[in-house]
Structure formats: C-alpha cells, structure tokens
Design a protein around this motif. Structure first.
Motif, mmCIF file in Angstrom:
data_model
loop_
_atom_site.group_PDB
_atom_site.id
_atom_site.type_symbol
_atom_site.label_atom_id
_atom_site.label_comp_id
_atom_site.label_asym_id
_atom_site.label_seq_id
_atom_site.Cartn_x
_atom_site.Cartn_y
_atom_site.Cartn_z
ATOM 1 N N LEU A 150 0.962 -1.216 -0.173
ATOM 2 C CA LEU A 150 0.269 -0.038 0.118
ATOM 3 C C LEU A 150 0.870 1.325 0.055
ATOM 4 N N LYS A 152 1.901 4.893 1.416
ATOM 5 C CA LYS A 152 1.912 5.488 2.881
ATOM 6 C C LYS A 152 0.916 5.947 3.343
ATOM 7 N N ALA A 155 -2.166 3.469 3.694
ATOM 8 C CA ALA A 155 -2.021 2.823 4.814
ATOM 9 C C ALA A 155 -2.472 3.612 6.107
ATOM 10 N N VAL A 160 -3.561 0.591 8.977
ATOM 11 C CA VAL A 160 -2.680 -0.696 9.003
ATOM 12 C C VAL A 160 -1.410 -0.389 8.855
ATOM 13 N N ASN A 161 -0.711 -1.536 9.311
ATOM 14 C CA ASN A 161 0.813 -1.596 8.989
ATOM 15 C C ASN A 161 1.156 -2.911 8.463
ATOM 16 N N VAL A 162 2.274 -3.147 8.113
ATOM 17 C CA VAL A 162 2.855 -4.405 7.623
ATOM 18 C C VAL A 162 2.548 -5.365 8.586
ATOM 19 N N ASP A 164 -0.617 -6.437 9.048
ATOM 20 C CA ASP A 164 -1.933 -6.291 9.293
ATOM 21 C C ASP A 164 -2.710 -7.089 7.892
ATOM 22 N N VAL A 166 -6.170 -6.610 5.191
ATOM 23 C CA VAL A 166 -6.995 -5.553 4.486
ATOM 24 C C VAL A 166 -8.096 -6.465 3.587
ATOM 25 N N VAL A 190 -1.220 -7.097 4.323
ATOM 26 C CA VAL A 190 -0.085 -6.134 4.060
ATOM 27 C C VAL A 190 1.426 -6.408 4.116
ATOM 28 N N ILE A 193 4.927 -1.092 2.468
ATOM 29 C CA ILE A 193 4.188 0.270 1.933
ATOM 30 C C ILE A 193 5.423 1.027 1.691
ATOM 31 N N SER A 203 -1.837 7.759 -1.685
ATOM 32 C CA SER A 203 -3.224 7.631 -0.910
ATOM 33 C C SER A 203 -3.980 6.816 -1.759
ATOM 34 N N GLY A 206 -2.792 0.649 -4.547
ATOM 35 C CA GLY A 206 -2.317 -0.640 -3.969
ATOM 36 C C GLY A 206 -1.686 -1.485 -5.029
#
Length: 415
Positions: A150, A152, A155, A160-162, A164, A166, A190, A193, A203, A206
C-alpha cells in the motif's frame, strides 16, 4: 598591435574615470545591478527546472511513459504479441503487463483505491516503485500469496501496517445460489508500504500480484502493457508508430495524455517568471543609460575635439557604445558565474540556512517535495546572457547617438 580607434578610445574612457567619481560610482552600480539581476534569473530558472524534474520523476516513477491497452472496457487480447511488438521498437527500453481494478478497502477504517496487479520481476523495467518501499518486500507479491503493498497515506487512512490484513471489495458481481449476485471480497495481508511523494499514488494505489488481480477481476488477460521509453519527450511519436504497427484493436496512450495540462501549466509558469525577471534586468539596465548620459555630458569637449580631428558621427557613437557594452558584459559575466554557483549549491545553502535559523522552508508534513531542488540548464543560462546583452546594447544606442550629434563649435564655445 592594431586596435580600432573606437575600441581604443572607449577603453581609455572606461579606465580614466577618476576625475569624475560619481560617474564611476554609477558605472559600478550598473554592473552590480546587472550581476544581481542575471544571478536571480538563473537561480529562479534553476529552481523551477528542479521542481519540474522532481515532479516528472515522481509522477513517471509510478506512471508509465506509454501504455498499450485494449479497446475501451476490454482487456488486451493476444497481449504476448503486443508486448513482443512493443519490445521490438528501438525506443522501448522495457515493457510489463498489468491488471488494474477499482476497489474498496476495509480495515480499521475504509477507503477507495486503485489496485494494480503487477509482475514483480518485470515491473522494475517500467517503474521505480520497488525503490520507494519504506518497509516490507517487493518480491512478496508472488502468485496466490494474497499479499498487498500500500501507499503510505493509504495505509495511514486504513489504519494498517505491515503484517495487518485488509479486505478488498471489488465491484465484479458473481452469482451465488443463495444470495444472488454479490461483489467479490478477498482478504489480503499487507506485505509492504511505499512512499512516492505524490498524493495521487501514496493515498490511492495498492499493488498485488498480477495473477491475484486476474482472479479477483475474473479475467485471463492483462488490462494493458506499460512501457518505458528511452526519451520521454518522444512519447507521442513512439505511440503513433506503435499504434500503426499494432492495428486498431489496440490503443496506445502516453504520459502526456494524462498529465499534459499539469506540465503545460508548469511550463507556462516558467515562461511567465522568465518574462517578469527579464523586466528586472531591464530596470537594472536603466542605470547604464544614466551613466552613459552623464559621461556624454562630461566628455562634450573631448567629443568636439575628436570631431574637429576628423572623427565621424558613427565613430563617436561606437566609442560610447563600447563603454555600455563593456559594463553589460562584465555584469553578465559575474552574474552567470555567481548564478551558476548559487544554483549548483542551492540545496546545500538552503539546508545550512534551515540548520542555522531553525526555519523549515518546505515542511515534509505539508509538502511532498521537502527539499528545494535546483537543476542548472545551460540552455536557460545562454538565453539569460543573450537577452541581458541585447538590453545592454539597446541601452547604449540613445546616449551614443546623442554623443554623435554633438556640434564642435557649441561644445568648445566656453572651453
């Protein structure tokens, strides 16, 4: 050594100004004003070139130079053939297929984004997305891995972060025996990022494996083929050549088609700034006119003597033009040297000023380009020097003409 009379006397007048310190002062001010104006114009042009170059590299880092697609609403039929034809073009440096899907993402929060299915092995041929990863791995996008990378800002928007998960909601309706037609839902992990520094991509984009994208969209062919060219400025010519070769069942578009208005606006802004700052040079040249007019008044007796000795009005005019041109050339020379040095070291100087004063000119929290870029273009430097020289030459014409109209009898009457 032979020297023309006009040049010899003009240079003598330039060196012999101690008798009138005020004229000498005005001459120095003229040189300083021309130097500062040329330096400012070169620096501003370099900064605008830097911003233009940064925006081009960031936009085209995620967007291809050219794209081969099928007819509207269709995938690329026989895409292996289209890719082979594209790669055979000498101006095409790389090609990579992709599948693009509009999606809705759900995690802690939700939001819409474009999901692009890519082949991680071929994608670096056409973009530099792999170099902008701030966490995770680009090679994690393997077939049936159901991993996603994703932007930045996307995300952050989803929370979410690496590591997580989706949920992707794809607007492709599939019939079910119990509930009828439903959109496709799929959970993704994920795995990375990236940050391109452009709102459009950070924004709203993906990345997933192309085979996963084909499974989600229910297609067996890519949406298009992205191309990397040897020269972005020749994109239109290459696109026409590929369109003629591939035929009417394929459409070829370029980055100019999608972002032409944006870059045209930047180009227009650069031209307007060039014109405005050129007027500043014109104002600086006015000091040169004042200096020459006072010099002509001061040298009335000398002019009269030269006329009685046989000098022609054209010769007198040339003597005073030498002075104005010399002041202009010296100012241009210093301006080009200092302007080039300033443009070359501008990012370093701005960082030093920020460090000393604590003031951040381009805050990364607000601007996507957080450093002042500078790109010195010698074509712009040449134009600045030529235009300034032309202004200086024009500024000498009227005072030199007035000097050539001096009547010896009137000038010597009270000597």
């Amino acid at each position: 050594m032979f020297r023309p009379l006009e040049l010899y006397i003009g240079l003598r007048y330039t060196r012999a100004k101690r008798r009138n310190q005020f004229i000498s002062f005005i001459s120095t001010v003229s040189i300083v004003c021309i130097t500062v104006s040329v330096m400012a114009l070169i620096t501003v042009m370099s900064v605008m070139n830097g911003f233009d170059d940064q925006l081009r590299s960031r936009i085209l880092g995620a967007f291809s130079d050219a794209t081969v697609a099928g007819l509207p609403g269709e995938t690329v039929q026989n895409w292996q053939y289209a890719m082979k034809v594209a790669e055979a073009n000498p101006h095409v440096k790389g090609a990579a297929p992709y599948v693009e899907i509009q999606s809705f993402m759900q995690a802690q929060r939700s939001g819409g984004a474009i999901v692009r299915g890519i082949d991680p092995a071929q994608e670096p041929k056409v973009s530099d997305l792999n170099t902008h990863l701030i966490s995770g791995s680009f090679d994690s996008l393997t077939p049936r891995s159901w991993n996603i990378i994703l932007g930045k800002d996307l995300a952050l928007q989803l929370g979410v972060n690496v590591g997580d998960r989706v949920t992707l909601v794809v607007p492709v309706l599939r019939a079910t025996p119990m509930l009828g037609s439903l959109p496709v839902l799929r959970s993704f992990k994920v795995s990375g990022i990236f940050e391109m520094g452009m709102e459009e991509y950070d924004s709203g984009l993906g990345l997933i494996s192309m085979s996963d994208a084909e499974a989600l969209a229910g297609v067996h062919d890519p949406t298009g083929i992205r191309l990397k060219l040897d020269n972005k400025d020749n994109a239109d010519a290459v696109a026409r050549e590929l369109a003629n070769t591939l035929g009417q069942v394929y459409s070829v578009t370029t980055w100019m088609d999608s972002h032409s208005n944006f870059f045209s606006a930047i180009s227009m802004e650069k031209k307007v700034m060039f014109i405005i700052l050129s007027l500043i040079i014109l104002v600086a040249v006015i000091n040169l006119i004042s200096m020459l007019m006072m010099l002509v008044t001061d040298k009335q007796a000398d002019i009269a003597i030269l006329r009685t000795l046989g000098s022609t009005p054209r010769s007198i005019m040339g003597m005073f033009m030498v002075q104005g041109v010399l002041v202009g050339v010296v100012g241009i020379g210093f301006g080009v040297i200092f302007g080039s040095l300033l443009s070359w070291q501008l990012p370093v100087i701005v960082k030093w000023i920020e460090h000393v004063t604590g003031i951040v000119f381009l805050s990364p929290d607000i601007y996507y380009i957080s450093e002042v870029p500078s790109k010195l273009d010698w074509h712009d430097v040449t134009w600045v020097a030529v235009i300034t020289f032309a202004f200086s030459l024009l500024a000498t014409l009227y005072p030199a003409w007035r000097a050539s109209r001096t009547q010896p009898a009137q000038a010597l009457r009270y000597e």
